[in-house]
Design a protein around this motif. Structure first.
Motif, short mmCIF file in Angstrom:
data_model
loop_
_atom_site.label_atom_id
_atom_site.label_comp_id
_atom_site.label_asym_id
_atom_site.label_seq_id
_atom_site.Cartn_x
_atom_site.Cartn_y
_atom_site.Cartn_z
N PRO A 50 0.82 -1.21 0.00
CA PRO A 50 0.00 0.00 0.00
C PRO A 50 0.85 1.25 0.00
N PHE A 51 0.25 2.37 -0.29
CA PHE A 51 0.97 3.63 -0.32
C PHE A 51 1.70 3.85 1.01
N GLY A 52 2.97 4.25 0.93
CA GLY A 52 3.76 4.46 2.13
C GLY A 52 4.63 3.28 2.50
N SER A 53 4.51 2.19 1.76
CA SER A 53 5.31 1.00 2.07
C SER A 53 6.78 1.21 1.79
N GLY A 54 7.11 2.03 0.86
CA GLY A 54 8.40 2.30 0.28
C GLY A 54 9.60 1.81 1.04
N PRO A 55 10.83 2.09 0.61
CA PRO A 55 11.10 2.80 -0.63
C PRO A 55 11.18 1.85 -1.83
N GLY A 56 10.40 2.15 -2.82
CA GLY A 56 10.48 1.38 -4.04
C GLY A 56 9.79 0.04 -3.94
N CYS A 57 9.62 -0.63 -5.06
CA CYS A 57 9.02 -1.95 -5.07
C CYS A 57 10.06 -2.98 -4.63
N PRO A 58 9.61 -4.05 -3.99
CA PRO A 58 10.54 -5.07 -3.48
C PRO A 58 11.30 -5.74 -4.62
#
Length: 127
Positions: free
Chosen positions: A100-108
């Motif tokens: 979800p938004f805020g999970s960051g940084p970046g995609c895993p």
């Protein structure tokens, strides 16, 4: 439940192209990250590309930069592969996890970060 089904693999000559598909169900793709990974015989699984719509993050591995890219439809994520080389031969997997938004940084970018996996589709690049 979360399901991922890859398709589109096959045998292709060096320099050729393929489009892999990852059909998804059971979750909201807008709230999840999607990654493509590959595993060659005797090698560890490695990240190829990932994307997360919630924060717009994307990643493409150096080894495929300029040759591969991801795109998506409503419930399907694609890996477009061009200028294929013999070293691209591997089983390709898509994977997903909540992002979800805020999970960051970046995609895993790493396999251990993902919760759900497809069964894989084999790509062979050979003359």
């Amino acid at each position: 439940q979360v399901q991922l089904v890859e398709s589109g693999g096959g045998e292709v000559q060096p320099g050729g192209s393929l489009r892999l598909s990852c059909s998804t169900s059971g979750f909201d793709l807008d709230q999840y990250a999607i990654g493509w990974f590959r595993q060659a015989p005797g090698q560890q699984r490695e990240g190829v590309s990932c994307t997360a719509r919630s924060d717009g993050s994307t990643y493409i591995a150096d080894s495929v930069q300029g040759r591969f890219y991801m795109s998506r439809g409503a419930n399907t994520v694609y890996l477009h592969m061009g200028s294929l080389k013999p070293e691209d031969t591997a089983v390709y997997y898509c994977a997903t996890r909540p992002h979800p938004f805020g999970s960051g940084p970046g995609c895993p970018r790493y396999p251990y970060e993902y919760d759900y996996w497809g069964q894989g589709t084999r790509v062979t690049v050979s003359s």
